[in-house]
Design an enzyme around this catalytic site. Structure first.
Site, PDB file in Angstrom:
ATOM      1  N   HIS A 190       0.853  -1.180   0.000  1.00  0.00           N
ATOM      2  CA  HIS A 190       0.000   0.000   0.000  1.00  0.00           C
ATOM      3  C   HIS A 190       0.893   1.236   0.000  1.00  0.00           C
ATOM      4  CE1 HIS A 190      -2.890   2.932   1.679  1.00  0.00           C
ATOM      5  NE2 HIS A 190      -3.851   2.100   1.304  1.00  0.00           N
ATOM      6  N   ASP A 267       2.327  -4.779   7.861  1.00  0.00           N
ATOM      7  CA  ASP A 267       1.050  -4.124   7.570  1.00  0.00           C
ATOM      8  C   ASP A 267      -0.028  -5.202   7.651  1.00  0.00           C
ATOM      9  OD1 ASP A 267      -1.226  -2.994   6.514  1.00  0.00           O
ATOM     10  OD2 ASP A 267      -0.306  -2.324   4.642  1.00  0.00           O
ATOM     11  N   GLN A 270      -5.229  -5.909   6.371  1.00  0.00           N
ATOM     12  CA  GLN A 270      -6.141  -6.842   5.730  1.00  0.00           C
ATOM     13  C   GLN A 270      -6.135  -8.219   6.399  1.00  0.00           C
ATOM     14  OE1 GLN A 270      -8.244  -5.844   3.520  1.00  0.00           O
ATOM     15  NE2 GLN A 270      -7.358  -3.846   3.030  1.00  0.00           N
ATOM     16  N   LYS A 293     -11.424  -1.049   9.457  1.00  0.00           N
ATOM     17  CA  LYS A 293     -11.495  -2.273   8.664  1.00  0.00           C
ATOM     18  C   LYS A 293     -11.897  -3.479   9.508  1.00  0.00           C
ATOM     19  CE  LYS A 293      -7.851  -0.733   5.463  1.00  0.00           C
ATOM     20  NZ  LYS A 293      -8.687  -0.317   4.330  1.00  0.00           N
TER      21      LYS A 293
END
Length: 481
Positions: A190, A267, A270, A293
């Protein structure tokens, strides 16, 4: 058909207006509504099954008498936003990789804070401030337990994961990186995991090295392993790609990196919302994720850092809360995590995140993950039936897992045209654009893609309805060729 803009896409349809066309609804035909679904009074099909060319392209509703209740069906009642119509069609929300929806428990927690004990934290001895402080710090403890941190002091609340990465870049990176030191990153990161390190590299003389993809469109971990050397000081790596849906072997990557003395920043935006993430088992040095999220509010995220690393890092922002003592000529700083939380934090949002963690934990992250694996495979296989589709990322198998999202393009149709038509004609919400992953899109030879992403409150019926709507979209745009 379209013109591009700097960050997104400005689309221009040819000389037509988007209307309900013949295979959706005719001007002189009456429409009968049954709940969220629409049926034509002149249709000869039964009410239990609607054909692919029916008015709203929605398949038969879920019947709990015919099959066991799935996790998606069981949890949908907890999310008020899902029970509405958008542009005359039942909302099908498939943009969860961008942001998730919030259960009633989280909405009530936010409302209760602002209605019952809205006050600043750590600064007052009155009852409202004491309660706000307790709830705020309780949320930190819940988060530490959720990712299995050693202590709640290893959790720093930030505005989002982007700020968390910047915190590491400025507080750790500027102090620990020197000329010719190497930072290893993949091209699938990202933007928030690339841009801060570009800035730090420019300031320190460190070198960014990028890992490419395998032919299966997965970041090449073998190449990553070969890149590692005594010059490598940091590896910045995603757990799950927000475009490719690939799942990386983070524990192995961390072990390789530690063997040559490098730190690892993960990261996990997700992954934390969709699977069990154990920072101690992974042995991660730093890990970041965002509340919004994981069914929590916007405006808050977190940084996990090993206590010895956080204690050695200088402040990121200066001001109230992060100090021990302030004199006219110098200041001393608080211990972590307060050292990195200058000013009034997002109190209500952190408390809302705590409520989201309670909700997710009540379901069980392994249960969520198992359900989403099944749903992910169903989405992938279903999309293969769409004419001209190109799905990015690995093919799912017993040994190659995919996260519950698919980024794709369709021959000769811009992804923003697809997303617009799906929204306006079918009430389907997907993402279009570069998904904050422009280097990855350039590597794949495209400027943008469409993306459908799922969460545990989605169902196979959502997938079926989306695929039918997508086929209708392809048919519509193909008619202009």
């Amino acid at each position: 058909m379209m013109t591009t803009a700097a960050e997104g896409v400005v689309f221009k349809f040819p000389s037509f207006k988007i209307i309900k066309t013949a295979n959706r609804s005719l001007p002189n035909r009456q429409s009968i509504r049954f709940g969220f679904r629409r049926f034509s009074s002149s249709s000869s099909s039964s009410l239990s099954v609607v054909s692919a060319s029916a008015s709203s392209s929605i398949v038969n509703d879920y019947d709990p008498k015919l099959e066991p209740v799935s996790l998606g069906h069981a949890t949908r009642p907890h999310f008020p936003i899902l029970h509405q119509e958008v542009n005359g069609s039942k909302l099908i929300y498939l943009d969860n990789a961008a942001t998730s929806q919030k259960p009633t428990a989280v909405l009530k927690a936010l409302q209760n804070y602002y209605e019952a004990y809205n006050s600043n934290v750590h600064r007052g001895i009155h009852s409202l401030s004491a309660k706000a402080t307790n709830e705020y710090e309780l949320a930190r403890k819940k988060l530490a337990t959720f990712i299995n941190a050693s202590d709640s002091s290893e959790i720093v609340f930030t505005r989002n994961a982007t700020e968390a990465i910047n915190l590491v870049a400025y507080s750790w990176g500027l102090s620990n990186l020197n000329p010719d030191d190497e930072i290893v990153v993949t091209i699938a990161e990202h933007h928030s995991a690339i841009v801060p390190w570009q800035i730090v590299a420019q300031k320190t003389g460190a070198i960014l090295k990028f890992v490419n993809l395998t032919p299966d469109e997965v970041p090449d971990t073998a190449q990553l392993k070969e890149m590692l050397s005594r010059k490598t000081k940091l590896v910045v790596i995603h757990h799950i790609s927000n475009m490719l849906a690939s799942v990386l072997p983070i524990a192995e990557i961390i072990e390789w990196s530690h063997n040559i003395g490098a730190k690892v920043l993960v990261d996990a935006c997700q992954s934390v919302p969709h699977m069990v993430v154990d920072v101690r088992s992974l042995n991660a040095d730093f890990l970041v994720a965002s509340s919004h999220k994981m069914c929590g509010p916007t405006g808050v995220g977190f940084l996990y850092g090993k206590s010895e690393l956080l204690s050695a890092m200088s402040p990121f922002l200066g001001g109230g809360e992060m100090i021990s003592d302030v004199y006219l000529d110098h200041s001393t700083y608080a211990e972590p995590p307060s050292r990195f939380e200058a000013g009034t934090p997002a109190i209500g949002e952190a408390i809302g995140l705590g409520a989201a963690i309670d909700y997710l934990s009540g379901i069980g992250m392994q249960k969520i993950h198992d359900y989403e694996v099944e749903l992910s495979n169903y989405l992938y296989e279903s999309l293969l039936s769409v004419p001209g589709i190109r799905i990015y990322g690995p093919v799912p198998s017993q040994t190659v897992p995919r996260a519950a999202l698919c980024s794709f393009n369709i021959d000769d149709i811009h992804p923003t045209d697809i997303a617009t038509f799906l929204d306006q004609q079918h009430g389907v919400a997907i993402r279009s654009g570069h998904h904050c992953a422009q280097p990855l899109h350039r590597y794949l030879g495209v400027n943008a893609s469409a993306r459908a992403s799922l969460h545990f409150y989605n169902t196979k019926e959502d997938v079926d309805n989306f695929v039918l709507a997508l086929k209708d979209t392809v048919s519509f745009f193909s008619s202009f060729k």
